[in-house]
Motif scaffolding. Sequence first.
Motif, mmCIF file in Angstrom:
data_model
loop_
_atom_site.group_PDB
_atom_site.id
_atom_site.type_symbol
_atom_site.label_atom_id
_atom_site.label_comp_id
_atom_site.label_asym_id
_atom_site.label_seq_id
_atom_site.Cartn_x
_atom_site.Cartn_y
_atom_site.Cartn_z
ATOM 1 N N VAL A 144 0.825 -1.200 0.000
ATOM 2 C CA VAL A 144 0.000 0.000 0.000
ATOM 3 C C VAL A 144 0.866 1.259 0.000
ATOM 4 O O VAL A 144 0.610 2.198 -0.752
ATOM 5 N N SER A 145 1.898 1.257 0.838
ATOM 6 C CA SER A 145 2.781 2.418 0.884
ATOM 7 C C SER A 145 4.145 1.982 1.392
ATOM 8 O O SER A 145 4.317 0.870 1.882
ATOM 9 N N SER A 146 5.099 2.869 1.282
ATOM 10 C CA SER A 146 6.437 2.598 1.802
ATOM 11 C C SER A 146 6.997 3.886 2.387
ATOM 12 O O SER A 146 6.345 4.938 2.328
ATOM 13 N N CYS A 149 7.270 6.217 -0.666
ATOM 14 C CA CYS A 149 6.116 6.489 -1.538
ATOM 15 C C CYS A 149 4.843 6.326 -0.722
ATOM 16 O O CYS A 149 4.578 5.258 -0.167
ATOM 17 N N ARG A 150 4.011 7.379 -0.674
ATOM 18 C CA ARG A 150 2.801 7.346 0.141
ATOM 19 C C ARG A 150 1.722 6.450 -0.450
ATOM 20 O O ARG A 150 1.009 5.760 0.254
ATOM 21 N N SER A 151 1.583 6.469 -1.753
ATOM 22 C CA SER A 151 0.510 5.722 -2.387
ATOM 23 C C SER A 151 1.114 4.756 -3.405
ATOM 24 O O SER A 151 1.185 5.049 -4.587
ATOM 25 N N LEU A 152 1.531 3.600 -2.926
ATOM 26 C CA LEU A 152 2.218 2.634 -3.770
ATOM 27 C C LEU A 152 1.224 1.773 -4.540
ATOM 28 O O LEU A 152 1.298 1.648 -5.750
#
Length: 199
Positions: A144-146, A149-152
């Motif tokens: 979902v995120s990392s 990156c907020r919106s993976l």
Amino acid sequence: MPALEESQGVNKVVDSICKLSPDLLAETCRHILFYLQGQTKGVDSAEISDEFQRAGVRCDHEALQNIIRFLLLTFRSAGKSNLSGDDLVKRLEEGSSKWPKASLQVLHRLWSEHGASVRAQQEVESALSIGQLVDMQWKLGMAVSSDTCRSLNSPYVSLLLKIVEPSGQICQKSFEMTIPQFQNFHKQFKEMAAVMETV
């Protein structure tokens, strides 16, 4: 004095083996010989431990592992050295004077029965010295995120492989693949399956 320490280590394992009845020693050796002949995927120490408990033999985990390792090494080296049953017993007696006659008779009899098969399997394994896949598990996940990156929102496949190494140890390897990587992996497996069907 490494030789003295090694001798004391062998004597300690022989002391543990002396606690086993000839029948229990024979059954333990069969587990190991069946593995060395390629008839089983590995040596199941939990099953051997259960057999010890049913026979009323108290043996801690470390002592059990030492018995298994010692017998594995003994039978492996006997196979590689092309020893007869008599030669095996002679080597064991040279390594420790604590061997009871009944235990040596069991080892002699079983090696005489199974030694040729172990040697044949060793020849095959030396030509193919790679691990053997015994289990594969997979799961589909969504990242979902990392931290970068907020919106993976990226799907992935996670694989867990259980492999028996040539040494007999079972190890686990895990890895993740993106969907395109997994599709390529799948395509290659289908190609291998098609080739194997023609053999």
